[in-house]
Design an enzyme around this catalytic site. Structure first.
Site, PDB file in Angstrom:
ATOM      1  N   CYS A 121       0.860  -1.180   0.000  1.00 30.39           N
ATOM      2  CA  CYS A 121       0.000   0.000   0.000  1.00 30.39           C
ATOM      3  C   CYS A 121       0.893   1.226   0.000  1.00 30.39           C
ATOM      4  O   CYS A 121       2.102   1.124   0.174  1.00 30.39           O
ATOM      5  CB  CYS A 121      -0.909  -0.003   1.227  1.00 30.39           C
ATOM      6  SG  CYS A 121      -2.302   1.143   1.025  1.00 30.39           S
ATOM      7  N   CYS A 131      -3.964   6.221   0.113  1.00 32.03           N
ATOM      8  CA  CYS A 131      -3.440   4.965  -0.427  1.00 32.03           C
ATOM      9  C   CYS A 131      -3.151   5.054  -1.928  1.00 32.03           C
ATOM     10  O   CYS A 131      -2.888   4.043  -2.577  1.00 32.03           O
ATOM     11  CB  CYS A 131      -4.416   3.833  -0.143  1.00 32.03           C
ATOM     12  SG  CYS A 131      -4.824   3.657   1.599  1.00 32.03           S
ATOM     13  N   LYS A 196     -12.598  -4.721   2.142  1.00 33.64           N
ATOM     14  CA  LYS A 196     -12.034  -3.873   3.191  1.00 33.64           C
ATOM     15  C   LYS A 196     -12.954  -2.694   3.420  1.00 33.64           C
ATOM     16  O   LYS A 196     -13.197  -1.889   2.522  1.00 33.64           O
ATOM     17  CB  LYS A 196     -10.643  -3.406   2.775  1.00 33.64           C
ATOM     18  CG  LYS A 196      -9.972  -2.495   3.787  1.00 33.64           C
ATOM     19  CD  LYS A 196      -8.527  -2.231   3.414  1.00 33.64           C
ATOM     20  CE  LYS A 196      -7.883  -1.276   4.385  1.00 33.64           C
ATOM     21  NZ  LYS A 196      -6.473  -1.005   4.023  1.00 33.64           N
ATOM     22  N   ARG A 206      -3.243   3.199  12.692  1.00 33.40           N
ATOM     23  CA  ARG A 206      -2.748   4.448  12.097  1.00 33.40           C
ATOM     24  C   ARG A 206      -1.777   5.148  13.046  1.00 33.40           C
ATOM     25  O   ARG A 206      -0.870   5.842  12.601  1.00 33.40           O
ATOM     26  CB  ARG A 206      -3.928   5.331  11.671  1.00 33.40           C
ATOM     27  CG  ARG A 206      -4.691   4.667  10.517  1.00 33.40           C
ATOM     28  CD  ARG A 206      -5.905   5.438  10.046  1.00 33.40           C
ATOM     29  NE  ARG A 206      -6.668   4.639   9.089  1.00 33.40           N
ATOM     30  CZ  ARG A 206      -7.859   4.976   8.614  1.00 33.40           C
ATOM     31  NH1 ARG A 206      -8.431   6.102   9.007  1.00 33.40           N
ATOM     32  NH2 ARG A 206      -8.468   4.183   7.759  1.00 33.40           N
ATOM     33  N   GLU A 234     -16.955  -7.260  -4.788  1.00 32.48           N
ATOM     34  CA  GLU A 234     -15.512  -7.014  -4.611  1.00 32.48           C
ATOM     35  C   GLU A 234     -14.737  -8.338  -4.648  1.00 32.48           C
ATOM     36  O   GLU A 234     -13.706  -8.456  -5.311  1.00 32.48           O
ATOM     37  CB  GLU A 234     -15.249  -6.313  -3.265  1.00 32.48           C
ATOM     38  CG  GLU A 234     -15.479  -4.816  -3.276  1.00 32.48           C
ATOM     39  CD  GLU A 234     -14.310  -4.064  -3.912  1.00 32.48           C
ATOM     40  OE1 GLU A 234     -13.328  -4.694  -4.328  1.00 32.48           O
ATOM     41  OE2 GLU A 234     -14.397  -2.825  -3.994  1.00 32.48           O
ATOM     42  N   LYS A 249     -11.876  -7.657   6.074  1.00 31.43           N
ATOM     43  CA  LYS A 249     -11.297  -6.777   7.086  1.00 31.43           C
ATOM     44  C   LYS A 249     -12.232  -5.632   7.409  1.00 31.43           C
ATOM     45  O   LYS A 249     -12.702  -4.981   6.476  1.00 31.43           O
ATOM     46  CB  LYS A 249      -9.980  -6.233   6.529  1.00 31.43           C
ATOM     47  CG  LYS A 249      -9.282  -5.212   7.375  1.00 31.43           C
ATOM     48  CD  LYS A 249      -8.042  -4.745   6.678  1.00 31.43           C
ATOM     49  CE  LYS A 249      -7.452  -3.629   7.496  1.00 31.43           C
ATOM     50  NZ  LYS A 249      -6.336  -3.002   6.829  1.00 31.43           N
ATOM     51  N   SER A 275      -6.519  -3.702  14.412  1.00 32.53           N
ATOM     52  CA  SER A 275      -5.936  -3.061  15.592  1.00 32.53           C
ATOM     53  C   SER A 275      -6.978  -2.685  16.654  1.00 32.53           C
ATOM     54  O   SER A 275      -6.780  -2.961  17.835  1.00 32.53           O
ATOM     55  CB  SER A 275      -5.155  -1.824  15.159  1.00 32.53           C
ATOM     56  OG  SER A 275      -5.974  -0.936  14.424  1.00 32.53           O
ATOM     57  N   TYR A 314      -2.893  -9.545  15.908  1.00 32.80           N
ATOM     58  CA  TYR A 314      -1.859  -9.067  16.824  1.00 32.80           C
ATOM     59  C   TYR A 314      -1.762  -9.966  18.056  1.00 32.80           C
ATOM     60  O   TYR A 314      -0.826  -9.848  18.833  1.00 32.80           O
ATOM     61  CB  TYR A 314      -2.169  -7.614  17.233  1.00 32.80           C
ATOM     62  CG  TYR A 314      -2.284  -6.702  16.029  1.00 32.80           C
ATOM     63  CD1 TYR A 314      -1.138  -6.198  15.420  1.00 32.80           C
ATOM     64  CD2 TYR A 314      -3.517  -6.393  15.458  1.00 32.80           C
ATOM     65  CE1 TYR A 314      -1.222  -5.399  14.292  1.00 32.80           C
ATOM     66  CE2 TYR A 314      -3.625  -5.596  14.337  1.00 32.80           C
ATOM     67  CZ  TYR A 314      -2.468  -5.104  13.751  1.00 32.80           C
ATOM     68  OH  TYR A 314      -2.558  -4.329  12.630  1.00 32.80           O
TER      69      TYR A 314
HETATM   70  C1  PBG Z   1      -3.278   0.470   5.030  1.00 34.83           C
HETATM   71  C2  PBG Z   1      -3.734  -0.493   6.047  1.00 34.83           C
HETATM   72  C3  PBG Z   1      -4.598  -0.250   7.128  1.00 34.83           C
HETATM   73  C4  PBG Z   1      -4.627  -1.410   7.891  1.00 34.83           C
HETATM   74  C5  PBG Z   1      -3.818  -2.327   7.253  1.00 34.83           C
HETATM   75  N1  PBG Z   1      -3.294  -1.748   6.104  1.00 34.83           N
HETATM   76  C6  PBG Z   1      -5.279   0.925   7.631  1.00 34.83           C
HETATM   77  C7  PBG Z   1      -6.084   1.813   6.833  1.00 34.83           C
HETATM   78  O1  PBG Z   1      -6.725   1.467   5.841  1.00 34.83           O
HETATM   79  O2  PBG Z   1      -6.051   2.953   7.250  1.00 34.83           O
HETATM   80  C8  PBG Z   1      -5.397  -1.570   9.173  1.00 34.83           C
HETATM   81  C9  PBG Z   1      -4.943  -2.630  10.062  1.00 34.83           C
HETATM   82  C10 PBG Z   1      -5.411  -2.582  11.452  1.00 34.83           C
HETATM   83  O3  PBG Z   1      -6.215  -1.731  11.869  1.00 34.83           O
HETATM   84  O4  PBG Z   1      -4.954  -3.439  12.199  1.00 34.83           O
HETATM   85  N2  PBG Z   1      -3.884   0.419   3.816  1.00 34.83           N
END
Ligand code: PBG
Length: 327
Positions: A121, A131, A196, A206, A234, A249, A275, A314
């Site tokens: 990304c 992105c 996503k 972030r 998608e 996700k 996260s 995690y």
């Molecule tokens: C970036 C990306 C993101 C995550 C993984 N790759 C964040 C976003 O889209 O801002 C999120 C992962 C997480 O929250 O653990 N494209």
């Protein structure tokens, strides 16, 4: 004795032995993918304030973390880069000496058997935090694809085993598949962030990856959490474009989507336990409000029950430890 008919379900719950015989869903170490944040610089082991137990690592210190992961029996990791330099087009994402490229070379040198997945990304590498490429405040689709292809190819050159594009531009799977094939990498799988959502659960990531958009939000490329049929569109297009794995996700609020994707597409499904899902449980358990192990294991088993094959989490190191304890 009762004088009416009913079913005795409790017979199958009477002893641990019987309960184990009828258990439908299992979690294995092979299911786990552990995210690691690698950061340019030296002597860095920064705990992420909103993600206790998760660190940013500089390359001179990351080996300790990798050794631990390997020793615990975790078989795959995904790398997220935190670069020293950001610019408009995110060129450190595809530099041969970029943080993800250097980390990949270093880790693969010592651990060929460890599957290294590279997140592909631009948002951690662009100064605006989006992105893709920006023009007049808009994230351009087709113009972003060539940069993503460059990034993917450079990651594979560095030794990445799997490419995981997470940017949500249309056509990114087709573009990256084509680019990898042209570069002689037709054997490298694509684990697509197919579904996503524009989720508030990404907040702590972030902080960890310094990737917040500096203006606006990601709603013109990430999906509306209210949509289910769109997830099938998608996933379908990513499969047709050549994805080898489909990521959903976040995971926990999207178990219905995991089941839909599993039922409709015959590819391995990956749940990204993001996260914010980690931080909520950590916060509650550090306060003594919940039993961390119980809650985490229940949550991960529920993702598998919903149909996922793999879980990006995690909690992977904790789960590997808990699985060892329960043997
Ligand atoms: C970036 C990306 C993101 C995550 C993984 N790759 C964040 C976003 O889209 O801002 C999120 C992962 C997480 O929250 O653990 N494209």
């Amino acid at each position: 004795m009762t004088n009416f008919d009913f079913k005795r379900h409790r017979r199958l719950r009477r002893t641990q032995g019987i309960r184990d015989m009828v258990r439908e869903t299992y979690l294995h170490k092979e299911d786990l993918i552990y995210p690691i944040f690698v950061k340019d610089g030296e002597n860095i082991k920064n705990e992420i304030a909103s993600m206790p137990g998760i660190y940013q690592w500089s390359l001179d210190r990351v080996d300790a973390e990798i050794e631990e992961v390997v020793k615990l029996g975790i078989r795959s990791i995904i790398l997220f880069g935190v670069p020293a330099e950001k610019n408009e087009i995110g060129s450190s994402a595809y530099a041969a000496e970029g943080i993800v490229q250097r980390a990949t070379r270093q880790i693969k040198k010592n651990h060929q058997e460890l599957t290294v997945i590279a997140d592909t990304c631009l948002c951690q590498f662009t100064d605006h935090g989006h992105c893709g490429v920006i023009e007049n405040g808009e994230v351009l689709n087709d113009e972003s694809l060539s940069l993503l292809v460059k990034t993917a190819v450079s990651q594979v050159e560095a030794g990445a085993d799997i490419i995981a594009p997470s940017n949500m531009m249309d056509g990114f799977v087709a573009a990256i598949r084509h680019g990898l094939d042209e570069a002689g990498y037709n054997h490298i799988p694509i684990m697509s962030y197919a579904v996503k959502y524009a989720s508030s659960f990404y907040g702590p990531f972030r902080d960890a990856a310094h990737s917040s958009p500096q203006f606006g939000d990601r709603k013109t490329y990430q999906m509306d959490p209210a949509n289910r049929v769109e997830a099938l569109r998608e996933a379908k297009s990513d499969m047709e474009e050549g994805a080898d794995f489909l990521i959903v996700k976040p995971a926990l609020s999207y178990l219905d989507i995991i089941r839909d994707v599993k039922n409709n597409f015959h590819l391995p499904v990956v749940a990204y336990n993001v996260s914010g899902e980690y931080s909520m449980i950590k916060a509650a358990s550090l306060n003594g409000w919940i039993d961390e192990k119980g809650v985490v294991m229940e949550k991960l088993v529920s993702m598998k029950r919903a149909g996922t094959d793999l879980i990006l989490t995690y909690f992977a190191k904790d789960v590997a430890r808990w699985l060892d304890e329960s043997k």
